[in-house]
Design a protein around this motif. Structure first.
Motif, PDB file in Angstrom:
ATOM      1  N   ARG A   9       0.470  -1.401   0.045  1.00 29.72           N
ATOM      2  CA  ARG A   9       0.208  -0.118  -0.045  1.00 29.72           C
ATOM      3  C   ARG A   9       0.894   1.025  -0.032  1.00 29.72           C
ATOM      4  NH1 ARG A   9      -4.269   2.452   4.566  1.00 29.72           N
ATOM      5  NH2 ARG A   9      -5.754   3.338   3.176  1.00 29.72           N
ATOM      6  N   HIS A  10       2.178   1.067   0.803  1.00 27.85           N
ATOM      7  CA  HIS A  10       2.833   2.317   0.799  1.00 27.85           C
ATOM      8  C   HIS A  10       3.445   2.896  -0.366  1.00 27.85           C
ATOM      9  CE1 HIS A  10       5.626   4.914   3.193  1.00 27.85           C
ATOM     10  NE2 HIS A  10       6.647   4.914   1.735  1.00 27.85           N
ATOM     11  N   ILE A  13       0.904   3.931  -2.842  1.00 26.39           N
ATOM     12  CA  ILE A  13       0.842   5.773  -3.281  1.00 26.39           C
ATOM     13  C   ILE A  13       1.419   6.363  -2.913  1.00 26.39           C
ATOM     14  CG2 ILE A  13       0.100   7.507  -0.753  1.00 26.39           C
ATOM     15  CD1 ILE A  13      -1.781   4.427   0.732  1.00 26.39           C
ATOM     16  N   SER A  14       2.990   6.098  -2.981  1.00 23.89           N
ATOM     17  CA  SER A  14       4.084   6.647  -3.788  1.00 23.89           C
ATOM     18  C   SER A  14       4.336   6.817  -4.831  1.00 23.89           C
ATOM     19  CB  SER A  14       4.967   6.428  -3.050  1.00 23.89           C
ATOM     20  OG  SER A  14       5.400   6.040  -1.149  1.00 23.89           O
ATOM     21  N   PHE A  16       1.277   6.795  -6.665  1.00 28.15           N
ATOM     22  CA  PHE A  16       0.287   7.613  -7.543  1.00 28.15           C
ATOM     23  C   PHE A  16       1.168   9.493  -7.512  1.00 28.15           C
ATOM     24  CE2 PHE A  16      -3.102   4.203  -6.105  1.00 28.15           C
ATOM     25  CZ  PHE A  16      -2.916   3.619  -7.024  1.00 28.15           C
ATOM     26  N   VAL A  26      -5.689  11.203  -4.457  1.00 27.53           N
ATOM     27  CA  VAL A  26      -5.183  10.019  -4.068  1.00 27.53           C
ATOM     28  C   VAL A  26      -5.742   9.188  -2.499  1.00 27.53           C
ATOM     29  CG1 VAL A  26      -3.076   8.582  -2.603  1.00 27.53           C
ATOM     30  CG2 VAL A  26      -2.569  10.433  -4.711  1.00 27.53           C
ATOM     31  N   SER A  30      -7.058   5.481  -2.380  1.00 24.23           N
ATOM     32  CA  SER A  30      -7.038   5.122  -0.706  1.00 24.23           C
ATOM     33  C   SER A  30      -7.504   4.638  -0.007  1.00 24.23           C
ATOM     34  CB  SER A  30      -5.573   5.748  -0.613  1.00 24.23           C
ATOM     35  OG  SER A  30      -5.501   6.890   0.459  1.00 24.23           O
ATOM     36  N   HIS A  32      -7.923   6.996   2.214  1.00 26.32           N
ATOM     37  CA  HIS A  32      -7.450   7.792   3.560  1.00 26.32           C
ATOM     38  C   HIS A  32      -8.357   8.888   3.802  1.00 26.32           C
ATOM     39  CE1 HIS A  32      -3.795   5.830   3.551  1.00 26.32           C
ATOM     40  NE2 HIS A  32      -3.349   5.895   5.078  1.00 26.32           N
ATOM     41  N   LEU A  38      -1.934  10.629   4.894  1.00 23.24           N
ATOM     42  CA  LEU A  38      -1.957  10.559   3.361  1.00 23.24           C
ATOM     43  C   LEU A  38      -0.653  11.407   3.450  1.00 23.24           C
ATOM     44  CD1 LEU A  38      -2.809   8.687   1.243  1.00 23.24           C
ATOM     45  CD2 LEU A  38      -3.504  10.662   0.760  1.00 23.24           C
ATOM     46  N   TYR A  41       3.234   9.358   3.672  1.00 21.88           N
ATOM     47  CA  TYR A  41       3.121   8.315   1.838  1.00 21.88           C
ATOM     48  C   TYR A  41       4.176   9.206   1.005  1.00 21.88           C
ATOM     49  CZ  TYR A  41       0.370   4.919   3.831  1.00 21.88           C
ATOM     50  OH  TYR A  41      -0.341   3.915   4.580  1.00 21.88           O
TER      51      TYR A  41
END
Length: 64
Positions: A9-10, A13-14, A16, A26, A30, A32, A38, A41
């Motif tokens: 997931r990390h 997201i990074s 994105f 994002v 995700s 969040h 958020l 990340y």
């Protein structure tokens, strides 16, 4: 190697953020609800922000 769901997931997201997606975009992907979590990340650097600014000045402005 101890790979967990959180690690994937990390990474996603990074990526994105690296692609230039905004914080609200994002967050929508995700799930969040808290922007503070958020932002952890997003590995923003002065260089990445400068590149984004230069890129945005080269794009034509479209009236909507």
């Amino acid at each position: 190697m101890d790979l967990r769901f959180h690690d994937l997931r990390h990474e996603a997201i990074s990526r994105f953020f690296e692609m230039g997606l905004s914080l609200p975009e994002v967050a929508l992907i995700s799930g969040h609800k808290d922007a503070r979590m958020l932002v952890r990340y997003a590995h923003f650097t002065a260089r990445s922000i400068a590149r984004k600014l230069v890129r945005s000045t080269k794009e034509p402005i479209h009236a909507e």
